[in-house]
Design a protein around this motif. Structure first.
Motif, PDB file in Angstrom:
ATOM      1  N   GLN A 288       1.188  -0.958   0.011  1.00 13.40           N
ATOM      2  CA  GLN A 288       0.028  -0.629   0.167  1.00 13.40           C
ATOM      3  C   GLN A 288       1.143   1.386  -0.258  1.00 13.40           C
TER       4      GLN A 288
ATOM      5  N   SER B 282       2.584   1.864  -3.322  1.00 11.67           N
ATOM      6  CA  SER B 282       1.426   2.013  -4.759  1.00 11.67           C
ATOM      7  C   SER B 282       0.995   3.541  -4.873  1.00 11.67           C
ATOM      8  N   THR B 283       1.226   4.121  -3.624  1.00 17.57           N
ATOM      9  CA  THR B 283       1.195   5.284  -4.174  1.00 17.57           C
ATOM     10  C   THR B 283       2.731   6.346  -4.243  1.00 17.57           C
TER      11      THR B 283
ATOM     12  N   LYS C  21      -8.074   5.262  -8.208  1.00 21.00           N
ATOM     13  CA  LYS C  21      -6.655   4.620  -7.237  1.00 21.00           C
ATOM     14  C   LYS C  21      -6.941   5.150  -5.612  1.00 21.00           C
TER      15      LYS C  21
ATOM     16  N   GLN D 180      -7.777   1.879  -2.504  1.00 19.47           N
ATOM     17  CA  GLN D 180      -6.798   2.802  -1.225  1.00 19.47           C
ATOM     18  C   GLN D 180      -6.671   2.390   0.054  1.00 19.47           C
TER      19      GLN D 180
ATOM     20  N   SER E 111      -9.232  -1.236   0.205  1.00 14.53           N
ATOM     21  CA  SER E 111      -8.428  -2.851   0.023  1.00 14.53           C
ATOM     22  C   SER E 111      -7.653  -2.227   1.858  1.00 14.53           C
TER      23      SER E 111
ATOM     24  N   ILE F 175      -3.293  -1.463  -9.008  1.00 12.32           N
ATOM     25  CA  ILE F 175      -3.556  -1.553  -8.172  1.00 12.32           C
ATOM     26  C   ILE F 175      -4.481  -2.581  -8.058  1.00 12.32           C
TER      27      ILE F 175
END
Lengths: 392, 392
Positions: free
Chosen positions: A27, A30-31, B23, B27, B30, B50
């Motif tokens: 996580q 991914s940012t 996105k 996040q 998730s 993602i």
């Protein structure tokens, strides 16, 4: 996952282990647009929930790690029970392996850990190493071991497993088999954890110590307070200890150090983990830069983020109900969401087991707010309900 | 993405649009273990980075939305340029569509938006609706339109496109074709945005207003301050306005309202977007519960999270370099990471274009710190470099 994505840095990062720590690493990555892949037994594990860059394999298996690592530029871990020989070979072959295989090897053996503390001048409880239960009985006879003592298996212990506290002869049935460390039991005032991050260039970020309050019966965390309620001097001493430890280990990556404060105020090293740690979950929301992001910055040799606290917090693990094993339905979620400042993390484990870590809640709090009350509510309402009962 | 994962709530959430807002929705979801899928033109878009729950299709196409939405339980948007007729059909068929197709339809037409403000007693700049450029010339002749004025295309405007500011006859070449709104130009003191979230049960969370400082030349955000430097009374009035707007619209989901404060302190509604918004990016790190999580809570009718600020922040968009279009390499990342409290978000767009939103940075700050200095550094160092030059 688009294979063709242009990344912040064109390096492939491989993580051994695909559990909740892996999920949270992903996580953070991914940012920042990092390319992260995982190796673990099943893509049903939590990290598999959010990426298809998941290779099914055994992190204890030499060949599986070599095959996985060959395609990576940087390799790190979310759990220390990995095949160290394979990591040594990958490091020799020019891969960035952080933390180093040597640190992981050291941490895998609690006997070697204890020797390291002693050799480098870190206070730790007095100990001896024994090879078998016979040695323990012998030690009790000849006086080299006395009650109460703590026994830790040298290898394979995790989350309270592989540890026995033997208070007297009536508890001798709890003694574990195999090579182990026998320690004097510390008269514990507080259990503290400190998290340190160091990048390849030697830049260091140290998070403020947290206080872990344990449920003595289950030998599991009851809740965690950040920052710990300790004196300014203790805070400084713990920061210095973390800095020295990271330096002595030539650490690149994260290191969580678990400490005891005894009744006399001494700081005693208990054990360490060279990876993201449960005691740092709160850093995601409660600190300027969280442990997962700082791990990634460290292993890519980027500047580290500020570890300072934005808000005090309390952390409660969401554990599998003690009476149930199998497919789960989550219960109590709405009540948790109703708590002001509660950040709910569910990991995505399909099977619940007694006391299994299914998630956690970090509650950020202000002065006019009772985090302890919230903690009690969370512990009361959260349940992993058997699916079969839920559907009735 | 494991299909078999047991979710917090067994509802499939479908989002129309798979860009950076998608996105960030994913996040947030998730972490809470929600099942979220996207519809957009290419799985190379940021949300495709993602999740593999990405259906390639056109969000303006009736059939594509119906096919996608049929498999979902709850449908929401990350952009308002969607086929509203399809959403009406899905809603009729019993799907939860939030925000409602009616709200999305209203927002798609800036003329209808203006009429809504007027009809419901919200202050907005005086306006007339015209169908063609001829009507504008006629209006200028007969005095019903006078300089300076703002022209907004009724449909299709986005990120500064579809808006022309005509200060005098010498700028008449900037006039846009087609049906549009002609507004009196407001004598702007500050541009403010407020974000309101409302769940199905009517629970409301209102974020503190933020202040957007625009680069007048590019008609793009220069930086954003949260909270806005406004008076207590203005703050209260803006909260009341947001609450009334959410109520009049019977909103379920998020609504961002862009406002002008004029030189006399009046609060004037400019326009709205019923979805996560650039002006709420900072809420991820700077508020107890971010806009993305609250959107998901709202559309699932869960309790809303606390929107209060944990830390003041400044937000800077990372824009594509003005001189380059094509595949990008990111430059200046290390310098950004070196800023205390900087949270870097790169969206994952493979193609850079002049002023394209490639990412953003949220800087959390304390008193003894200069966010403005950091803002200047970010704007100076960040570049999207042509790949071809970078490789030389």
């Amino acid at each position: 996952m688009s294979e063709g994505t242009i990344r912040m840095i064109e390096k492939r990062i491989g993580i051994l282990g695909g559990g909740q720590l892996g999920k949270m690493i992903f996580q953070a990555g991914s940012t920042m647009l990092l390319d992260i892949s995982f190796l673990d037994k099943s893509s049903d594990y939590p990290a598999g929930l959010i990426t298809k860059n998941f290779t099914e394999g055994d992190i204890a298996n030499y060949d599986d790690i070599i095959a996985f690592g060959q395609n990576m530029d940087v390799i790190s871990i979310e759990i220390e029970r990995v095949n160290v020989e394979a990591l040594k070979v990958l490091k020799e072959a020019g891969k960035d392996v952080f933390p180093s295989p040597e640190i992981i090897g050291l941490i895998q053996d609690k006997g070697d850990q204890k020797k390291f503390y002693k050799d480098h001048g870190f206070d730790t409880s007095p100990f001896i190493l024994v090879d078998s239960t016979e040695d323990i009985y012998e030690g009790l006879k000849n006086g080299s071991i006395s009650y109460p003592f703590v026994q830790k298996s040298r290898r394979g212990g995790y989350d309270g497993r592989g540890v026995a506290v033997i208070n007297g002869q009536n508890e001798i049935h709890k003694i574990l088999e195999g090579p182990c460390v026998i320690e004097e039991k510390v008269d514990i005032d507080k259990e503290i954890a400190v998290l340190v991050c160091r990048n390849k260039g030697g830049e260091v970020a140290i998070y403020d110590p947290v206080e872990m309050v344990f449920d003595d019966e289950a030998n599991l965390l009851d809740y965690q307070l950040a920052p710990a309620a300790i004196s300014r001097d203790q805070n400084i001493n713990i920061h210095e200890l973390a800095l020295k430890m990271a330096s002595k280990l030539d650490l690149v990556g994260l290191l969580a150090i678990e400490l005891f404060l005894d009744k006399e105020g001494n700081i005693i090293v208990n054990e360490m983990a060279p990876r993201p740690h449960n005691s740092g979950h709160h850093t995601i929301e409660a600190c300027y830069t969280g442990q997962y992001e700082n791990l990634l910055r460290a292993i890519l040799n980027l500047p580290l983020g500020c570890p300072d606290i934005i808000s005090p917090s309390i952390l409660v693990n969401l554990l599998g109900s003690p009476d149930y094993r199998g497919e789960t339905v989550y219960s109590g979620i709405s009540e948790i969401m109703n708590l002001r400042g509660a950040n709910l993390h569910l990991y995505g484990k399909n099977e619940t087991r007694p006391h299994r870590k299914m998630g956690h809640v970090t509650i950020l709090h202000e002065e006019h707010y009772s985090p302890h009350e919230s903690k009690d509510i969370i512990k009361r309402v959260f349940k992993t309900v058997p699916k079969i009962l839920y559907n009735e």
